[in-house]
Design a protein around this motif. Structure first.
Motif, short mmCIF file in Angstrom:
data_model
loop_
_atom_site.label_atom_id
_atom_site.label_comp_id
_atom_site.label_asym_id
_atom_site.label_seq_id
_atom_site.Cartn_x
_atom_site.Cartn_y
_atom_site.Cartn_z
N GLY A 11 20.78 40.11 -13.41
CA GLY A 11 22.05 40.03 -12.73
C GLY A 11 23.24 40.08 -13.87
N ALA A 12 23.98 41.49 -13.85
CA ALA A 12 25.06 41.38 -14.95
C ALA A 12 26.48 41.21 -14.09
CB ALA A 12 24.70 42.86 -15.18
N GLY A 13 26.42 40.63 -13.08
CA GLY A 13 27.89 40.20 -12.60
C GLY A 13 28.48 38.92 -13.19
N VAL A 14 29.32 38.41 -12.86
CA VAL A 14 30.23 37.33 -13.40
C VAL A 14 29.40 36.14 -13.85
CG1 VAL A 14 32.00 35.76 -13.23
CG2 VAL A 14 32.58 37.84 -12.33
N PHE A 15 28.59 35.67 -12.98
CA PHE A 15 27.72 34.36 -13.40
C PHE A 15 26.62 34.79 -14.09
CE2 PHE A 15 28.10 30.10 -12.08
CZ PHE A 15 26.85 29.55 -11.94
N GLY A 16 26.03 36.03 -13.99
CA GLY A 16 24.96 36.66 -15.05
C GLY A 16 25.70 36.56 -16.37
N GLY A 17 26.78 36.94 -16.41
CA GLY A 17 27.51 36.73 -17.70
C GLY A 17 27.58 35.53 -18.21
N TYR A 18 27.99 34.41 -17.37
CA TYR A 18 28.09 33.18 -17.85
C TYR A 18 26.72 32.65 -18.50
CZ TYR A 18 32.28 32.61 -15.08
OH TYR A 18 33.61 32.71 -14.56
N HIS A 19 25.64 32.99 -17.93
CA HIS A 19 24.18 32.55 -18.22
C HIS A 19 23.88 33.23 -19.53
CE1 HIS A 19 22.37 30.07 -15.04
NE2 HIS A 19 22.98 30.53 -14.08
N ALA A 20 24.40 34.54 -19.62
CA ALA A 20 23.97 35.20 -20.86
C ALA A 20 24.72 34.55 -22.11
CB ALA A 20 24.52 36.60 -20.74
N ASN A 21 25.89 34.25 -21.69
CA ASN A 21 26.45 33.45 -22.96
C ASN A 21 25.83 32.25 -23.40
OD1 ASN A 21 28.68 35.33 -23.11
ND2 ASN A 21 29.95 34.09 -21.56
N LYS A 22 25.29 31.46 -22.53
CA LYS A 22 24.71 30.25 -22.86
C LYS A 22 23.31 30.54 -23.56
CE LYS A 22 27.85 28.57 -20.73
NZ LYS A 22 28.90 28.13 -21.48
N TYR A 23 22.56 31.66 -23.33
CA TYR A 23 21.36 32.00 -24.09
C TYR A 23 21.83 32.52 -25.73
CZ TYR A 23 17.96 31.92 -20.43
OH TYR A 23 17.26 31.50 -19.55
N VAL A 24 22.99 32.98 -25.54
CA VAL A 24 23.90 33.47 -27.01
C VAL A 24 23.91 32.07 -27.89
CG1 VAL A 24 25.69 34.59 -28.15
CG2 VAL A 24 24.41 35.62 -26.17
N GLU A 25 24.38 31.12 -27.29
CA GLU A 25 24.94 29.99 -27.82
C GLU A 25 23.74 29.00 -28.15
OE1 GLU A 25 27.62 28.34 -24.94
OE2 GLU A 25 28.95 29.92 -25.41
N ALA A 26 22.62 29.03 -27.55
CA ALA A 26 21.58 28.07 -27.32
C ALA A 26 20.52 28.19 -28.95
CB ALA A 26 20.86 28.36 -26.35
N GLU A 27 20.46 27.37 -29.39
CA GLU A 27 19.51 27.28 -30.70
C GLU A 27 18.13 27.58 -30.23
OE1 GLU A 27 19.68 24.13 -33.27
OE2 GLU A 27 21.88 24.13 -33.69
N GLY A 28 17.38 28.59 -31.09
CA GLY A 28 15.85 28.77 -30.75
C GLY A 28 15.71 29.85 -29.63
N ALA A 29 16.93 30.37 -29.26
CA ALA A 29 16.82 31.57 -28.23
C ALA A 29 17.41 32.71 -28.82
CB ALA A 29 17.01 31.03 -26.92
N GLU A 30 17.13 33.93 -28.29
CA GLU A 30 17.85 35.25 -28.70
C GLU A 30 17.96 36.07 -27.35
OE1 GLU A 30 17.10 39.43 -31.16
OE2 GLU A 30 15.63 37.91 -31.21
N LEU A 31 19.00 36.30 -27.07
CA LEU A 31 19.14 37.13 -25.72
C LEU A 31 18.87 38.51 -26.14
CD1 LEU A 31 20.36 37.28 -22.76
CD2 LEU A 31 22.45 37.93 -23.78
N THR A 32 18.01 39.04 -25.45
CA THR A 32 17.45 40.47 -25.82
C THR A 32 17.58 41.33 -24.53
OG1 THR A 32 15.34 39.99 -25.07
CG2 THR A 32 15.72 39.42 -27.28
N ALA A 33 17.52 41.05 -23.44
CA ALA A 33 17.77 41.89 -22.17
C ALA A 33 18.46 41.37 -21.19
CB ALA A 33 16.14 42.38 -21.84
N ILE A 34 19.07 42.43 -20.40
CA ILE A 34 19.83 42.11 -19.23
C ILE A 34 19.43 43.16 -18.03
CG2 ILE A 34 21.94 42.18 -18.11
CD1 ILE A 34 23.37 40.66 -20.59
N TYR A 35 19.03 42.76 -17.25
CA TYR A 35 18.68 43.75 -16.02
C TYR A 35 19.62 43.55 -14.95
CZ TYR A 35 16.53 44.84 -11.41
OH TYR A 35 16.07 45.50 -10.41
N ASP A 36 20.01 44.85 -14.15
CA ASP A 36 20.73 44.90 -13.18
C ASP A 36 20.42 46.39 -12.46
OD1 ASP A 36 23.61 43.61 -12.02
OD2 ASP A 36 23.46 45.54 -11.56
N LEU A 37 20.59 46.47 -11.03
CA LEU A 37 20.21 47.70 -10.25
C LEU A 37 21.29 48.68 -10.91
CD1 LEU A 37 19.58 46.53 -6.76
CD2 LEU A 37 17.92 47.27 -8.20
#
Length: 306
Positions: A11-37
């Motif tokens: 989900g690359a909408g507004v709320f998906g963007g919020y979630h993506a940001n939280k993975y970027v900020e989290a220790e021990g995780a790397e945001l590697t992929a985003i899916y959307d139609l």
């Protein structure tokens, strides 16, 4: 699990963007992929984080260990099922599914595959930070969650979009999984689903009035709990607490050391999800909790008439 967890967001909408940001900020995780139609939207969102965009869900799943599903509610169950089948841990936004059989199937499937499914009921963390679940069961509850209109969640009613958060809180506060509708008022103005619902429930002897709206000019978000020895009123927009009970609340909006659960519930939920995956300990909001809130929501939907 000591390695960096590769995370994705569906989900690359507004709320998906919020979630993506939280993975970027989290220790021990790397945001590697985003899916959307919409591949261009997925790629645009992903490039800002050094990730890749996908419009092929199977290919997206091959790149990650964990994911958040922040797509329209009607797609949650199908995408979660595919992710679980691929052995991925899933944080799915509310509602967990559109029907209780779908929710049950996801819970069973996750157990069989040995992966976790967590549901995005972030308000749970706020209530817990205030110590509300450590108190006795309230005599009555009133919750108001009234927002401006947004077409973001037009695929479902305001019950499944907004009120479901408060149904999760109600289930936690009472320890009950079933509700009886005592009275209900609903309005449909923007589409085929209810945009305003005022419902009074009996939940194991606790009377609860829940109001949810996405038609307001001036938003309201508050919670009032009545006990034999007083009341607690939380205003989440004014960030104020009124407590007439003898027992103090466990947190303060104005604390200099504000807990993350109050400061950023979405980040707290993401970090809790990652911690559960690493430790092998069940998430604080497991699939069963999402199923319980969904069942209450569907009782209200039935009373509305669709």
């Amino acid at each position: 699990m000591d390695s960096i967890l590769k995370a994705g967001v569906a989900g690359a909408g507004v709320f998906g963007g919020y979630h993506a940001n939280k993975y970027v900020e989290a220790e021990g995780a790397e945001l590697t992929a985003i899916y959307d139609l919409d591949w261009e939207r997925a790629e645009e969102r992903a490039k800002g984080h050094g990730a890749r965009g996908f419009d092929d869900f199977a290919a997206f799943l091959e790149e990650i260990d964990v994911l958040t599903i922040a797509t329209p509610a009607t797609t949650h169950a199908e995408l979660a099922s595919q992710a679980i089948a691929a052995g991925k841990h899933v944080l799915v936004e509310k509602p967990i599914a559109m029907t209780t059989p779908e929710a049950d199937a996801l819970i069973d499937q996750a157990a069989e595959k040995g992966v976790f499914i967590q549901v995005g009921h972030q308000e749970r963390y706020v209530a817990a930070a205030f110590g509300l679940f450590d108190r006795e069961v309230p005599q009555s509850v009133r919750s108001r969650r009234m927002n401006r209109y947004s077409p973001r969640a037009g695929d479902v009613s305001v019950v499944l979009d907004l009120m479901i958060h408060d149904l999760d809180l109600l289930a936690q506060l009472t320890g009950r999984a079933e509700a009886k509708v005592l009275s209900i008022e609903a309005k449909k103005e923007k589409g085929i689903h209810a945009d305003y619902v005022d419902v009074t429930l009996d939940v194991g002897g606790v009377e609860a009035q829940l109001i949810a709206s996405r038609l307001e000019t001036d938003p309201t978000r508050d919670l009032k709990l009545v006990y034999p020895d007083g009341q607690i009123h939380l205003d989440f927009l004014d960030r104020s607490v009124a407590n007439t009970t003898p027992e103090p609340v466990a947190a303060d909006f104005n604390s200099a050391d504000l807990p993350l659960a109050l400061k950023d519930p979405l980040a707290f939920g993401t970090q809790s999800f990652l911690a559960a995956v690493r430790s092998g300990v069940s998430p604080v909001v497991p699939g069963q909790a999402g199923r319980r809130a969904l069942a209450m929501a569907l009782t209200i939907e039935e009373a509305i008439g669709g």
